[in-house]
Design an enzyme around this catalytic site. Structure first.
Site, short mmCIF file in Angstrom:
data_model
loop_
_atom_site.label_atom_id
_atom_site.label_comp_id
_atom_site.label_asym_id
_atom_site.label_seq_id
_atom_site.Cartn_x
_atom_site.Cartn_y
_atom_site.Cartn_z
N LYS A 124 -38.80 -20.57 -58.77
CA LYS A 124 -39.13 -20.52 -57.69
C LYS A 124 -39.03 -19.01 -56.84
O LYS A 124 -39.86 -18.74 -56.29
CB LYS A 124 -38.27 -21.44 -56.67
CG LYS A 124 -38.32 -21.57 -55.18
CD LYS A 124 -39.63 -22.34 -55.21
CE LYS A 124 -39.78 -22.56 -53.43
NZ LYS A 124 -41.33 -22.74 -53.24
N GLU A 151 -55.82 -19.96 -52.66
CA GLU A 151 -54.47 -20.98 -52.74
C GLU A 151 -54.84 -22.19 -53.48
O GLU A 151 -53.81 -22.49 -54.20
CB GLU A 151 -54.00 -21.05 -51.28
CG GLU A 151 -52.92 -21.88 -51.05
CD GLU A 151 -51.64 -21.62 -51.75
OE1 GLU A 151 -51.73 -20.32 -52.28
OE2 GLU A 151 -50.80 -22.21 -51.90
N LYS A 198 -52.89 -23.48 -56.60
CA LYS A 198 -51.99 -24.58 -56.67
C LYS A 198 -52.14 -25.38 -58.00
O LYS A 198 -51.34 -25.81 -58.38
CB LYS A 198 -51.92 -25.18 -55.58
CG LYS A 198 -51.66 -25.15 -54.05
CD LYS A 198 -50.16 -25.40 -54.21
CE LYS A 198 -49.25 -24.15 -54.39
NZ LYS A 198 -48.91 -23.05 -53.61
N CYS A 213 -33.27 -17.90 -62.50
CA CYS A 213 -31.79 -17.98 -62.71
C CYS A 213 -31.03 -18.42 -61.47
O CYS A 213 -31.32 -17.88 -60.35
CB CYS A 213 -31.10 -16.86 -63.24
SG CYS A 213 -31.63 -16.68 -64.89
N HIS A 268 -73.19 -13.00 -57.36
CA HIS A 268 -72.83 -11.99 -58.07
C HIS A 268 -72.33 -11.92 -59.33
O HIS A 268 -71.69 -11.16 -59.67
CB HIS A 268 -72.10 -11.06 -57.16
CG HIS A 268 -72.91 -10.79 -55.63
ND1 HIS A 268 -74.03 -9.83 -55.63
CD2 HIS A 268 -72.65 -11.12 -54.42
CE1 HIS A 268 -74.51 -9.75 -54.52
NE2 HIS A 268 -73.72 -10.76 -53.73
N ARG A 325 -34.73 -22.78 -59.69
CA ARG A 325 -34.96 -21.34 -59.94
C ARG A 325 -34.98 -20.92 -61.34
O ARG A 325 -35.16 -19.89 -61.75
CB ARG A 325 -33.42 -20.60 -59.56
CG ARG A 325 -33.28 -20.80 -57.90
CD ARG A 325 -32.00 -20.21 -57.67
NE ARG A 325 -32.12 -18.78 -57.74
CZ ARG A 325 -32.24 -18.06 -56.69
NH1 ARG A 325 -32.45 -18.52 -55.39
NH2 ARG A 325 -32.29 -16.81 -56.80
N ASN A 372 -27.56 -13.55 -62.57
CA ASN A 372 -29.05 -13.62 -62.33
C ASN A 372 -29.57 -12.09 -62.00
O ASN A 372 -28.97 -11.32 -61.39
CB ASN A 372 -29.24 -14.48 -60.95
CG ASN A 372 -30.84 -14.28 -60.22
OD1 ASN A 372 -31.62 -14.16 -61.19
ND2 ASN A 372 -30.58 -14.62 -59.34
N GLY A 373 -30.54 -11.90 -62.89
CA GLY A 373 -31.26 -10.42 -62.62
C GLY A 373 -31.46 -10.00 -63.94
O GLY A 373 -31.62 -10.38 -64.94
N TRP A 388 -33.74 -18.79 -66.22
CA TRP A 388 -35.19 -18.58 -66.61
C TRP A 388 -35.18 -17.41 -67.28
O TRP A 388 -34.83 -16.46 -66.83
CB TRP A 388 -35.79 -18.40 -65.29
CG TRP A 388 -37.42 -18.31 -65.35
CD1 TRP A 388 -38.28 -19.11 -65.19
CD2 TRP A 388 -38.02 -16.84 -65.55
NE1 TRP A 388 -39.45 -18.77 -65.36
CE2 TRP A 388 -39.42 -17.28 -65.51
CE3 TRP A 388 -37.51 -15.51 -65.52
CZ2 TRP A 388 -40.32 -16.42 -65.63
CZ3 TRP A 388 -38.49 -14.57 -65.68
CH2 TRP A 388 -40.04 -15.05 -65.62
N GLU A 432 -51.08 -23.68 -61.30
CA GLU A 432 -49.45 -23.64 -61.72
C GLU A 432 -49.08 -24.84 -61.85
O GLU A 432 -47.91 -24.83 -62.44
CB GLU A 432 -48.80 -22.92 -60.39
CG GLU A 432 -48.69 -23.40 -59.09
CD GLU A 432 -48.03 -22.57 -58.12
OE1 GLU A 432 -47.11 -21.95 -58.44
OE2 GLU A 432 -48.29 -22.66 -56.94
C1 F6R Z 1 -46.93 -20.42 -55.57
C2 F6R Z 1 -45.72 -19.53 -55.22
C3 F6R Z 1 -45.47 -18.40 -55.55
C4 F6R Z 1 -44.55 -17.71 -54.45
C5 F6R Z 1 -44.52 -16.13 -54.76
C6 F6R Z 1 -44.06 -15.50 -53.62
O1 F6R Z 1 -46.76 -21.71 -55.26
O2 F6R Z 1 -44.75 -20.32 -54.94
O3 F6R Z 1 -47.16 -17.97 -55.86
O4 F6R Z 1 -45.56 -17.88 -53.37
O5 F6R Z 1 -43.67 -15.99 -55.82
O6 F6R Z 1 -42.79 -16.02 -53.39
P1 F6R Z 1 -41.88 -15.47 -51.98
O7 F6R Z 1 -42.71 -16.17 -51.03
O8 F6R Z 1 -40.60 -16.15 -52.11
O9 F6R Z 1 -42.02 -14.21 -52.14
#
Ligand code: F6R
Length: 619
Positions: free
Chosen positions: A614, A491, A495, A2, A514, A27, A100-101, A74, A498
């Site tokens: 985000k 990672e 990527k 949000c 294993h 967001r 937001n929250g 969101w 997601e």
């Molecule tokens: C993946 C991604 C998330 C953030 C995670 C932590 O691409 O963006 O996995 O890395 O939500 O977010 P921050 O770094 O803002 O604490």
């Protein structure tokens, strides 16, 4: 999770709000709404779906007025439909709130308010807030909000309007971010700075349990006890072009291509005459001397940076380090105390789990150090010390440049701590920095190789889609690596998951035998990180094991490596040569681009992948 915005000024509020919501859309993007004060009443418009649905509606039915609040959602409580979209109103329709929250005690509050005669229309937790404000409103919105928020448990950043107050609006926060933008003849509330960069760079960071009232020319801040507080704005360095796509099709691609500059800028800022500077750190050298061990705690991509940090710190600074995801750290009994340094890594600086992990570490008397990107964010402010990554605003939901910036800071921090602790000699430091300084140029070279199609990753992504369809959507991805590049395997898989919604797993290559080797037939595509390394030959053995079982391999190798050609892998991408220790920053690029191009092949919304947001400010 949000995004909220509030505006009080001379402009048409709806236009400003929509413009700002565009910058906050990362967001949350399942519904959107705005409310404005117009001729002594609240007018609002809200729609399910992405922001453009609301903007289309506002073209047909514009809203006037110079003061208002907006929201991108969101969903947490209640499905993403029009009724559950914000703003939410009280019974009289005179109070509007965006939030937001999560209000954790909303059920109890709702029951109480219903008993008192209030009528609810949505399934959200937020709706209790306008009704509480209605309950306490005696002609002064600021005071009513102060009374109302005293009853809230959970997290909130809110903006509130009252139809009877044509000039002012009120905001408040607890554990969700809220800043005030101090403009000329206009003031703002916003979830984050990019939302208001078009209008002002002067921001005031609100603390928990603070409530503020803004009009076009005034800002008043009080604490929960009603005491007036004085706060000076901070000037932020970000500029608006950093929050634009600048000719790139997606923010993600733009941010990938920014990485050589991001790391270059970190070096310029942090290295002067080969001395490492962390001006904002505020933790004395003697603390680093005294610590016995370290924990690095983070979520998602930042967690992968943390894992890489363990390799660096243990190898170079010779200090035991363990790494935890924030959500696990905070709910178990972590053995940390006054001799532990807990590093919290977070791009946004607002991730709820990391924020609570930080508080847990502080409760246990550990020293805490935040590595954050967003200036003035909660984690940055609550930790004993902070190092900013200064990567500029990261808008794409999938993190890219924040990751490499975190890695860059961790390298410097490792050398810094290693020096203080006397385990890195002056000579070694010089050698390490010499190698590190090559990275911005090598990153540029790597990126150019993809741009000029020397590395044909876009073509491999196309081939994958064809294959995936031929296999009736059954194909998956496996990412394998060893040693300091193992976190990169995680990672790369994250990527891809997601933004492409394709099942992907990352594994240390040595773990193959294993269990995961059972997955190998002609189905999965296997990304093998096989850059020059101490145990390169072992990686080649893993490649042969996969080949023998029919797996399709994309190898990430070092330029000039002749051996990889003899391995008979299906595809190769090459990155420039650098010592193994520093290779993760370069290796990250093909992993990010592979995910990007696969998602593009499938036609997905790359910057706003489904179900994600985000900044994860809820648990
Ligand atoms: C993946 C991604 C998330 C953030 C995670 C932590 O691409 O963006 O996995 O890395 O939500 O977010 P921050 O770094 O803002 O604490």
């Amino acid at each position: 999770m949000c995004g909220i915005i509030g505006y009080a000024g001379k402009k048409v509020a709806a236009k400003v709000l929509i413009n700002s919501l565009r910058r906050l859309e990362y967001r949350g993007y399942d519904s959107a709404g705005i409310a404005v004060l117009q001729d002594g009443s609240i007018n609002f418009s809200k729609k399910a779906g992405k922001l453009h649905v609301l903007t289309d509606e506002l073209k047909r039915f514009p809203l006037e007025g110079n003061i208002g609040a907006g929201h991108v959602r969101w969903a947490t409580h209640g499905v993403p439909n029009e009724v559950n979209a914000h703003p939410h109103l009280d019974c009289t329709g005179k109070i509007a709130v965006v939030h937001n929250g999560i209000i954790e005690n909303y059920q109890a509050l709702k029951t109480m308010l219903i008993k008192e005669g209030h009528k609810f229309v949505s399934d959200t937790d937020t709706e209790v807030i306008p009704h509480l404000i209605e309950k306490y409103y005696k002609g002064y919105l600021l005071e009513a909000v102060r009374q109302a928020v005293k009853l809230l448990k959970g997290s909130y950043a809110i903006c509130c309007l009252h139809a009877s107050d044509r000039k002012r609006m009120v905001g408040a926060r607890c554990d969700s971010p809220l800043i005030i933008g101090a403009g000329k003849n206009e003031n703002f509330f916003a979830s984050d700075a990019p939302a208001i960069l078009d209008y002002t760079k002067n921001v005031i960071f609100l603390n928990n349990y603070e409530i503020a009232e803004i009009s076009k020319n005034t800002i008043k801040i009080i604490n929960i006890n009603g005491k007036t507080l004085s706060r000076k704005p901070t000037r932020i360095k970000w500029n608006i072009s950093q929050a634009e796509k600048s000719g790139f099709k997606h923010f993600m691609l733009k941010e990938i291509f920014e990485q050589s500059n991001v790391v270059g800028d970190i070096l310029k800022e942090r290295l002067k005459n080969n001395k490492i500077h962390f001006e904002e750190l505020a933790i004395k050298e003697k603390v680093f001397k005294g610590i016995k061990n370290m924990a690095i705690v983070a979520c998602g991509t930042a967690y992968h940076a943390a894992l890489t940090g363990k390799y660096m710190l243990e190898d170079l600074a010779e200090i035991p380090v363990w790494v935890d995801t924030s959500s696990e750290f905070r709910y178990r009994k972590p053995i940390v105390g006054k001799n532990t340094l807990v590093i919290l890594i977070s791009q946004s600086g607002e991730t709820a789990d990391t924020l609570h992990a930080l508080r847990e570490a502080k409760k246990r008397k550990a020293k805490t150090l935040a590595v954050c990107n967003v200036l003035g964010s909660s984690i940055a402010r609550e930790a004993d010390g902070v190092i900013y990554t200064h990567a500029g605003p990261e808008i794409a939901v999938a993190s890219t440049k924040a990751y490499t910036a975190q890695l860059a800071i961790l390298y410097l921090l490792t050398i810094y701590i290693g020096r203080i602790r006397g385990v890195i000699s002056g000579k070694t430091k010089k050698k390490l920095l010499k190698e590190f300084k090559k990275i911005p140029r090598l990153l540029k070279l790597t990126l150019n190789d993809f741009k000029s199609n020397k590395n044909k990753i876009a073509e491999y992504a196309k081939n994958f889609r064809k294959y995936y369809l031929e296999k009736h959507n059954k194909s998956t991805f496996l990412y394998l690596a060893r040693n300091i590049n193992y976190p990169n395997a995680l990672e790369g898989a994250l990527k891809l998951k997601e933004i492409s919604y394709i099942t992907a797993e990352g594994y240390p290559a040595g773990e193959m035998k294993h269990g995961p080797i059972a997955l190998i037939d002609e189905n999965p595509w296997v990304v093998c990180i096989a850059t020059k390394a101490k145990i390169y030959e072992k990686m080649l053995s893993n490649i042969q094991e996969i080949k023998a079982r029919g797996g399709i391999i994309i190898a990430i190798a070092t330029k000039g490596d002749k051996e990889i050609a003899s391995q008979n892998v299906n595809y190769v991408v090459k990155v420039p040569e650098i010592s193994e220790l520093f290779s993760p920053i370069l290796v990250a690029i093909p992993l990010q681009l592979l995910a990007y191009y696969v998602a593009r092949e499938f036609g997905y919304d790359i910057d706003q992948p489904r179900n994600l947001a985000k900044s994860v400010t809820v648990e």
